[in-house]
Design an enzyme around this catalytic site. Structure first.
Site, PDB file in Angstrom:
ATOM      1  N   GLY A 189     -53.728 -58.329-143.753  1.00  0.00           N
ATOM      2  CA  GLY A 189     -52.838 -58.788-144.818  1.00  0.00           C
ATOM      3  C   GLY A 189     -51.436 -59.244-144.479  1.00  0.00           C
ATOM      4  N   GLY A 191     -50.529 -62.029-142.963  1.00  0.00           N
ATOM      5  CA  GLY A 191     -50.464 -63.473-142.698  1.00  0.00           C
ATOM      6  C   GLY A 191     -49.650 -64.264-143.707  1.00  0.00           C
ATOM      7  N   CYS A 194     -51.837 -65.431-146.611  1.00  0.00           N
ATOM      8  CA  CYS A 194     -52.831 -64.420-146.948  1.00  0.00           C
ATOM      9  C   CYS A 194     -52.422 -63.739-148.241  1.00  0.00           C
ATOM     10  CB  CYS A 194     -52.838 -63.425-145.798  1.00  0.00           C
ATOM     11  SG  CYS A 194     -53.593 -61.891-146.194  1.00  0.00           S
TER      12      CYS A 194
HETATM   13  P1  5GP Z   1     -49.602 -66.014-139.734  1.00  0.00           P
HETATM   14  O1  5GP Z   1     -49.277 -66.190-138.279  1.00  0.00           O
HETATM   15  O2  5GP Z   1     -49.745 -67.320-140.440  1.00  0.00           O
HETATM   16  O3  5GP Z   1     -48.644 -65.084-140.417  1.00  0.00           O
HETATM   17  O4  5GP Z   1     -51.008 -65.278-139.799  1.00  0.00           O
HETATM   18  C1  5GP Z   1     -52.171 -65.839-139.238  1.00  0.00           C
HETATM   19  C2  5GP Z   1     -53.350 -64.952-139.511  1.00  0.00           C
HETATM   20  O5  5GP Z   1     -53.584 -64.774-140.911  1.00  0.00           O
HETATM   21  C3  5GP Z   1     -54.664 -65.504-139.004  1.00  0.00           C
HETATM   22  O6  5GP Z   1     -54.804 -65.416-137.616  1.00  0.00           O
HETATM   23  C4  5GP Z   1     -55.684 -64.683-139.793  1.00  0.00           C
HETATM   24  O7  5GP Z   1     -55.935 -63.444-139.204  1.00  0.00           O
HETATM   25  C5  5GP Z   1     -54.958 -64.451-141.107  1.00  0.00           C
HETATM   26  N1  5GP Z   1     -55.490 -65.316-142.173  1.00  0.00           N
HETATM   27  C6  5GP Z   1     -55.729 -66.645-142.144  1.00  0.00           C
HETATM   28  N2  5GP Z   1     -56.183 -67.106-143.332  1.00  0.00           N
HETATM   29  C7  5GP Z   1     -56.259 -66.029-144.138  1.00  0.00           C
HETATM   30  C8  5GP Z   1     -56.694 -65.840-145.489  1.00  0.00           C
HETATM   31  O8  5GP Z   1     -57.053 -66.758-146.219  1.00  0.00           O
HETATM   32  N3  5GP Z   1     -56.660 -64.551-145.943  1.00  0.00           N
HETATM   33  C9  5GP Z   1     -56.257 -63.504-145.163  1.00  0.00           C
HETATM   34  N4  5GP Z   1     -56.305 -62.264-145.666  1.00  0.00           N
HETATM   35  N5  5GP Z   1     -55.812 -63.660-143.906  1.00  0.00           N
HETATM   36  C10 5GP Z   1     -55.821 -64.895-143.391  1.00  0.00           C
END
Ligand code: 5GP
Length: 376
Positions: A189, A191, A194
């Site tokens: 959670g 992300g 996310c």
């Molecule tokens: P960020 O670097 O953008 O903060 O986080 C990337 C990570 O968010 C990804 O590697 C993956 O684990 C997670 N993520 C990607 N898409 C989604 C989504 O639709 N829902 C959730 N719960 N996590 C996501």
């Protein structure tokens, strides 16, 4: 250690990147150039060795692309290639160094032996035996059948380095490593796109989660990837300081030319106006470019990739429009520059030394906000 999990009356709060800063320390490093960003790992189950810069591009649309991989490989960084490329697209690949990519699959094959992503993964590994990493990406890796799947995959591919996840607690990191994973992807959670925490109320603040998970992995010779929640280069450093062996980025690497999304142009009034002969004013417009970015379990991703909409699963990702950032190279230079600079502040010669050189101080405000309230 007692904490909220065992004693709700004791308020030992779990922390996020924004809640801490590194305490600066006396250092013998004279320049950022003296910092070595590469690490060499020997993986617990595959026995493989890998040397590189342990910052990883996520397997998301707009991030886990071949074009992104070509930029990152020049910095010895890994890219997990998104699972939606077809075999024909893989066949046409040119200029990608297999050492710096991972294939990716979901676990749909557990229910559907014909699952396309798994079949493609198998064919790709046959086509490019030099690819050493397999990432098995699911939003929630706490299911028992997930661990069973990892065990089966380990039997199928004894010499591949298996990345499993996501989880964010020590006992599940141990479980997945014991069942055959080499690296466990940690983050529930955090992300940028996310919505799991809002939809379900589930999660652990990322910095504390990394500390717990890396401790668990180190105890049994495994490794972890801190996945999600990095917003600034300093957050990438904090993930390493907290003990992450690798740090995975989505949003920070999104919005670039190499991600392959469509560029959206918008016009915003910039506050100025031009006076016409009749005395009326016409506003000036400024052109701004954006790029769409979305979570891989958002409605957008599900409709793009034709995933199941089965009536009992809600979307746990959102769609945003990021200001278009141009070439990825500039962003990568900034991220790695920030990492080098952290190392000189805390006296770490290598990324590997960061956890032992790290003392986090708890803060209530990590930056001076004063000019954020002015419209400049
Ligand atoms: P960020 O670097 O953008 O903060 O986080 C990337 C990570 O968010 C990804 O590697 C993956 O684990 C997670 N993520 C990607 N898409 C989604 C989504 O639709 N829902 C959730 N719960 N996590 C996501």
């Amino acid at each position: 250690m007692e904490n909220l999990e065992t004693n709700p009356k004791k308020k030992i709060i779990k922390l996020d990147f924004k809640d801490v800063l590194f305490k600066p320390k006396r250092s013998k490093l004279e320049s950022r150039r003296d910092v070595d960003l590469t690490r060499t790992f020997k993986f617990h189950n595959s026995g493989n060795e890998w040397t590189g810069v342990p910052v990883v591009a996520s397997n998301m649309d707009g991030v886990g692309t071949f074009e992104v991989a070509k930029v990152l490989q020049e910095h010895k960084m890994l890219t997990v290639i998104r699972k939606h490329y077809t075999l024909e697209e893989w066949q046409a690949v040119e200029g990608v160094k297999m050492k710096y990519i991972s294939v990716c699959t979901g676990t749909g094959v557990i229910w559907d032996p014909e699952a396309k992503d798994f079949a493609t993964m198998k064919a790709v590994l046959k086509m490019y035996p030099d690819i050493k990493f397999i990432t098995v990406d699911v939003a929630n890796a706490y299911h028992e059948n997930y661990a069973d799947f990892i065990a089966r995959l380990r039997d199928m591919y004894p010499d591949k380095t298996i990345v499993a996840g996501n989880v964010i607690t020590g006992e599940m990191v141990e479980e997945l490593i014991i069942r055959g994973a080499d690296i466990v992807k940690c983050g529930i959670g955090p992300g940028s796109v996310c919505t799991t925490r809002l939809m379900t109320g589930v999660g652990v603040p990322q910095l504390s989660g990394i500390i717990e998970c890396s401790d668990a992995a180190n105890g049994i010779g495994g490794h972890i990837i801190a996945d999600g929640g990095c917003v600034y280069p300093g957050d990438v450093s904090k993930a390493f300081g907290a003990g992450a062996h690798f740090t995975m980025l989505g949003g920070m690497l999104a919005g670039h030319e190499e991600g392959g999304g469509e560029i959206i142009t918008k016009h915003h009034a910039n506050g100025d106006a031009h006076q016409l002969a009749d005395g009326t004013y016409v506003p000036y417009f400024k052109k701004q470019h954006f790029m769409q970015f979305y979570g891989m379990s958002s409605d957008e991703a599900m409709s793009k990739h034709g995933s199941r909409k089965d009536g009992y699963r809600g979307a746990e990702g959102k769609v945003v429009e990021l200001p278009y950032k141009g070439k990825l190279q500039d962003t990568v230079t900034e991220i790695l520059g920030g990492l080098r600079s952290t190392c000189t502040y805390i006296g770490a010669k290598r990324i590997k030394d960061m956890p032992k050189c790290t003392t986090f101080v708890r803060c209530t405000q990590q930056v001076n906000q004063i000019f954020n309230s002015f419209n400049v």
